[in-house]
Motif scaffolding. Sequence first.
Motif, PDB file in Angstrom:
ATOM      1  N   LYS A  91      82.329  95.308  27.405  1.00 31.07           N
ATOM      2  CA  LYS A  91      80.889  95.051  26.242  1.00 31.07           C
ATOM      3  C   LYS A  91      79.905  95.585  26.883  1.00 31.07           C
ATOM      4  O   LYS A  91      79.114  96.314  26.363  1.00 31.07           O
ATOM      5  CB  LYS A  91      81.048  93.498  25.948  1.00 31.07           C
ATOM      6  N   ALA A  92      79.404  94.885  28.190  1.00 29.39           N
ATOM      7  CA  ALA A  92      78.044  95.220  28.604  1.00 29.39           C
ATOM      8  C   ALA A  92      77.835  96.858  28.973  1.00 29.39           C
ATOM      9  O   ALA A  92      76.869  97.365  28.574  1.00 29.39           O
ATOM     10  CB  ALA A  92      77.807  94.375  30.048  1.00 29.39           C
ATOM     11  N   GLY A  93      78.817  97.288  29.656  1.00 26.93           N
ATOM     12  CA  GLY A  93      78.808  98.776  29.842  1.00 26.93           C
ATOM     13  C   GLY A  93      78.897  99.650  28.580  1.00 26.93           C
ATOM     14  O   GLY A  93      78.175 100.737  28.502  1.00 26.93           O
ATOM     15  N   TYR A  94      79.649  99.231  27.560  1.00 24.43           N
ATOM     16  CA  TYR A  94      79.775  99.825  26.268  1.00 24.43           C
ATOM     17  C   TYR A  94      78.354  99.920  25.565  1.00 24.43           C
ATOM     18  O   TYR A  94      78.025 100.764  25.268  1.00 24.43           O
ATOM     19  CB  TYR A  94      81.014  99.323  25.382  1.00 24.43           C
ATOM     20  N   LEU A  95      77.789  98.841  25.517  1.00 21.16           N
ATOM     21  CA  LEU A  95      76.632  98.706  24.870  1.00 21.16           C
ATOM     22  C   LEU A  95      75.555  99.262  25.380  1.00 21.16           C
ATOM     23  O   LEU A  95      74.558 100.156  24.884  1.00 21.16           O
ATOM     24  CB  LEU A  95      76.355  97.057  24.660  1.00 21.16           C
ATOM     25  N   LYS A  96      75.556  99.471  26.657  1.00 23.06           N
ATOM     26  CA  LYS A  96      74.388 100.321  27.420  1.00 23.06           C
ATOM     27  C   LYS A  96      74.638 101.725  27.112  1.00 23.06           C
ATOM     28  O   LYS A  96      73.797 102.426  27.006  1.00 23.06           O
ATOM     29  CB  LYS A  96      74.727  99.922  28.816  1.00 23.06           C
ATOM     30  N   ALA A  97      75.984 102.077  27.198  1.00 23.34           N
ATOM     31  CA  ALA A  97      76.366 103.480  26.997  1.00 23.34           C
ATOM     32  C   ALA A  97      75.787 103.954  25.479  1.00 23.34           C
ATOM     33  O   ALA A  97      75.461 105.088  25.384  1.00 23.34           O
ATOM     34  CB  ALA A  97      77.777 103.713  27.009  1.00 23.34           C
ATOM     35  N   MET A  98      76.206 103.253  24.489  1.00 20.28           N
ATOM     36  CA  MET A  98      75.861 103.408  22.916  1.00 20.28           C
ATOM     37  C   MET A  98      74.362 103.360  22.835  1.00 20.28           C
ATOM     38  O   MET A  98      73.660 104.066  22.086  1.00 20.28           O
ATOM     39  CB  MET A  98      76.552 102.373  22.215  1.00 20.28           C
ATOM     40  N   PHE A 123      80.234  95.822  19.085  1.00 18.85           N
ATOM     41  CA  PHE A 123      81.333  95.620  19.977  1.00 18.85           C
ATOM     42  C   PHE A 123      81.775  93.999  20.120  1.00 18.85           C
ATOM     43  O   PHE A 123      81.855  93.550  21.142  1.00 18.85           O
ATOM     44  CB  PHE A 123      81.183  96.181  21.465  1.00 18.85           C
ATOM     45  N   ASP A 124      81.667  93.433  19.160  1.00 24.36           N
ATOM     46  CA  ASP A 124      82.130  92.107  18.852  1.00 24.36           C
ATOM     47  C   ASP A 124      83.796  91.872  18.584  1.00 24.36           C
ATOM     48  O   ASP A 124      84.193  90.947  17.866  1.00 24.36           O
ATOM     49  CB  ASP A 124      81.249  91.365  18.022  1.00 24.36           C
ATOM     50  N   PHE A 125      84.469  92.400  19.695  1.00 23.99           N
ATOM     51  CA  PHE A 125      85.878  92.330  19.758  1.00 23.99           C
ATOM     52  C   PHE A 125      86.279  91.208  20.451  1.00 23.99           C
ATOM     53  O   PHE A 125      85.538  90.836  21.383  1.00 23.99           O
ATOM     54  CB  PHE A 125      86.737  93.441  20.080  1.00 23.99           C
ATOM     55  N   GLN A 126      87.428  90.322  19.846  1.00 20.07           N
ATOM     56  CA  GLN A 126      87.591  89.221  20.728  1.00 20.07           C
ATOM     57  C   GLN A 126      89.348  89.241  20.979  1.00 20.07           C
ATOM     58  O   GLN A 126      90.075  89.708  20.089  1.00 20.07           O
ATOM     59  CB  GLN A 126      87.539  87.886  19.903  1.00 20.07           C
ATOM     60  N   GLY A 127      89.686  88.735  22.191  1.00 22.03           N
ATOM     61  CA  GLY A 127      90.820  88.793  22.649  1.00 22.03           C
ATOM     62  C   GLY A 127      91.462  90.181  23.098  1.00 22.03           C
ATOM     63  O   GLY A 127      90.796  91.189  22.833  1.00 22.03           O
ATOM     64  N   THR A 128      92.582  90.148  23.389  1.00 15.72           N
ATOM     65  CA  THR A 128      93.387  91.579  23.855  1.00 15.72           C
ATOM     66  C   THR A 128      93.363  92.373  22.515  1.00 15.72           C
ATOM     67  O   THR A 128      93.832  92.101  21.549  1.00 15.72           O
ATOM     68  CB  THR A 128      94.573  91.431  24.509  1.00 15.72           C
ATOM     69  N   THR A 129      92.945  93.598  23.141  1.00 10.99           N
ATOM     70  CA  THR A 129      92.633  94.599  21.643  1.00 10.99           C
ATOM     71  C   THR A 129      93.255  95.963  22.143  1.00 10.99           C
ATOM     72  O   THR A 129      93.055  96.322  23.194  1.00 10.99           O
ATOM     73  CB  THR A 129      91.351  94.559  21.401  1.00 10.99           C
TER      74      THR A 129
END
Length: 322
Positions: free
Chosen positions: A268-275, A243-249
């Motif tokens: 990012k933090a929540g997503y990585l924990k869920a994954m 999940f290394d996206f940068q800027g508005t996506t």
Amino acid sequence: MTAQQGNPMADASLASRHTGPPGGRAHLSPQALARIGKLEVRARSVVEGVMDGLHRSPYFGQSVEFSQHREYVPGDEARHIDWKVWSKTDRYYVKLFEEDTNLRTTLLVDGSESMSYGSGPMTKADYAATLAAAIAYLLLKQQDSVGMTVFGEGVRAAVPHRGKKTHLNTLLGTLGATEPADKTDLGGILARTAEEQRRPGMIVLFSDLFADRDATYRGLRMLRSRGHDVLVFHVLDDAELDFDFQGTTRFVGMEDAGEVTCDPRSLKAGYLKAMQDFCEETRKRCAANLIDYQVVRTSEPFDASLSRYINARLGFRKSLRR
């Protein structure tokens, strides 16, 4: 459902688009012959590189060296029944031999829309197709029988089991001609495979597993209860794992999951924990049912993935003999 809601099944299946579409699909180009040729070259090079120096097959086969017994199931040839064991136990068992048992393998390849995502040079579909082709090449080289199902919401393409080396062309042609589309009914496909494949064999699944979890786990358990060896290749893109996206996506759901535009750093933090929880739960569920489970990145060299596969099969055989 959007990424903001924190559902790992929905979040992880969202593709990211900054300015252009995801990575290319080399084996999905309109030039069928070139496509199949490239896939075959990749499959052969992967297998030959991994197998170089190995003197014994990691599977079962047709040598004269006895290995173990397995309980008889309808469809087994009577000539393999051990009548001495029957006379002592009043139950039918068939003999298995070292190298292979005329292994009957079914490749289940996810062809749903989410597999078309790729942040690098290869999509998940590309990677899964190449890995499936490499394993098919390896098995056919050993004169084992290989069949294949490409699926989405239902069966999108099916190839019957054959053991001739020329069968590889049919498998490659089907992989090359089936472009990712539709939603995923993984649980239904696994249940259907369990019903159709009554004779115990090996089932190899290539998927991002973005489907109903409970139905998926039920399907995997059903396959194991029917006596199949099951291996799951959990194919994920680096962007989905890191999940290394940068800027508005803008995140666009690839299977009608909606879309959302946001700053990915806030997710990012929540997503990585869920994954991480998703992969760990799947690993534990598979381990509890003696299912080989591997997370593979689309950036990972194919020989590394295949080597782990071979080592997993060797380890599984040893555990069965204890």
